[in-house]
Design a protein around this motif. Structure first.
Motif, PDB file in Angstrom:
ATOM      1  N   ASP A  62       0.802  -1.100  -0.086  1.00 47.77           N
ATOM      2  CA  ASP A  62      -0.084  -0.003  -0.048  1.00 47.77           C
ATOM      3  C   ASP A  62       0.921   1.472   0.044  1.00 47.77           C
ATOM      4  O   ASP A  62       1.793   1.391   0.806  1.00 47.77           O
ATOM      5  CB  ASP A  62      -0.924   0.027   1.173  1.00 47.77           C
TER       6      ASP A  62
ATOM      7  N   SER B  53      -7.438   1.429  -5.511  1.00 45.62           N
ATOM      8  CA  SER B  53      -6.876   2.643  -4.601  1.00 45.62           C
ATOM      9  C   SER B  53      -8.161   2.845  -3.871  1.00 45.62           C
ATOM     10  O   SER B  53      -9.292   2.404  -4.277  1.00 45.62           O
ATOM     11  CB  SER B  53      -6.446   3.896  -5.689  1.00 45.62           C
TER      12      SER B  53
ATOM     13  N   VAL C 280      -4.959   5.582  -1.138  1.00 46.43           N
ATOM     14  CA  VAL C 280      -4.158   4.510  -0.937  1.00 46.43           C
ATOM     15  C   VAL C 280      -4.115   3.521  -2.430  1.00 46.43           C
ATOM     16  O   VAL C 280      -5.311   3.022  -2.559  1.00 46.43           O
ATOM     17  CB  VAL C 280      -4.366   3.903   0.260  1.00 46.43           C
TER      18      VAL C 280
ATOM     19  N   GLN D 149      -2.227   0.369  -4.408  1.00 42.59           N
ATOM     20  CA  GLN D 149      -1.226  -0.974  -4.148  1.00 42.59           C
ATOM     21  C   GLN D 149      -0.318  -0.904  -5.498  1.00 42.59           C
ATOM     22  O   GLN D 149      -0.754  -0.879  -6.467  1.00 42.59           O
ATOM     23  CB  GLN D 149      -2.076  -2.248  -4.316  1.00 42.59           C
TER      24      GLN D 149
END
Length: 313
Positions: free
Chosen positions: A63, A80, A96, A98
């Motif tokens: 993350d 996200s 956030v 990945q």
């Protein structure tokens, strides 16, 4: 060396095994994920269920926080999530996502976790076709995959890489692996023993079997657990037509390691499938706690109800 089988032929009767584990092997950037999409499209065109796909890349996803304009949040990419405004009154927010971050120190541990996850899928027997997407540069890794397959009644086929040229793979790889890393893996590459079933995907891609570039949606990133490991056969020593020899040998113990991170997916059914192990563990803990409370309650002395009379005078 034996000529590899055409993958299109291997995936169709009469050559197709009842249960098949297909190891998509190759350097980073050699086209493993591209072939996985092509296999999925090939299966879909024939009305077959989607294969279960296990990819070691998922274990390197982390993350990462970043900022984006608030107006862009509605079109945030898959994987996200918006968390909070970047600052009071700001029109930007923190998201956030990945991202793939390779960690060479974790390669061995992640491979063991991947093997355990594949073993769980094979033991379940719910998928006639299982894809294992990993570089697997060592012959020992092929042996581990073969042992898993044999122990669960699957045949193993090892895909021949589309290219083994480090320069080509470096240009094609989408995870930012360095040329030095790829070249080092190529230098230490061990060929598959000739008595393994090898497959080539050239015709599958040439004949338009590839799907559009998109996220593979049926990826199993099961959290690793302490499931009992199955006894399996030893590595091959003879040269049969499809499977190596089946001399019995205990499968080496695979230590429990970190599993892959959870995939951000809007598919509710997939999320439920992926979270089964976690939910079972939580339910078990809750049941144990409830039993303990019940036992304490029964052990405590009873108190007379309010208003009840004492001993008769």
């Amino acid at each position: 060396p034996p000529q590899p089988l055409d993958l299109r032929v291997l995936l169709q009767p009469p050559a197709r095994p009842k249960r098949l584990l297909l190891l998509l092997r190759g350097l980073p950037g050699s086209g493993k994920s591209h072939i996985a999409r092509a296999v999925r499209a090939f299966e879909a065109d024939r009305g077959n269920p989607a294969p279960r796909t296990h990819s070691i890349d998922d274990y390197f996803m982390v993350d990462v926080e970043g900022e984006e304009a608030a107006a862009d949040s509605a079109a945030a990419p898959a994987g996200s999530s918006s968390r909070r405004p970047a600052s009071a009154g700001s029109k930007r927010r923190v998201v956030v996502q990945q991202q793939y971050q390779h960690d060479a120190a974790m390669e061995g541990s992640y491979w063991k976790s991947l093997v355990r996850a594949v073993g769980r899928t094979l033991a379940g027997g719910g998928h006639a076709l299982v894809l294992l997407d990993a570089p697997a540069p060592k012959a020992e890794q092929l042996r581990e995959a073969w042992m898993l397959a044999q122990g669960a009644g699957y045949e193993l086929a090892v895909l021949q890489p589309l290219t083994s040229d480090p320069q080509v793979c470096f240009k094609q790889n989408v995870h930012g692996r360095s040329l030095a890393d790829i070249a080092a893996m190529a230098a230490a590459w061990e060929a598959a023993p000739p008595n393994y079933t090898l497959a080539a995907a050239d015709s599958l891609l040439r004949d338009g079997g590839a799907a559009p570039a998109a996220t593979i949606s049926d990826v199993d990133m099961a959290v690793d657990d302490s499931a009992a490991e199955q006894p399996a056969s030893s590595a091959p020593t003879a040269a049969p037509s499809h499977s190596p020899t089946k001399q019995q040998q205990q499968q080496p113990e695979l230590q429990q390691t970190k599993g892959s991170r959870w995939e951000v997916d809007t598919n509710e059914e997939q999320q439920q499938r992926l979270s089964t192990d976690v939910r079972d563990a939580v339910d078990a803990k809750a049941a144990a706690a409830a039993a303990a409370i019940h036992a304490d309650t029964e052990a405590a002395p009873s108190t007379p109800a309010a208003g009840s009379g004492g001993a008769d005078a």
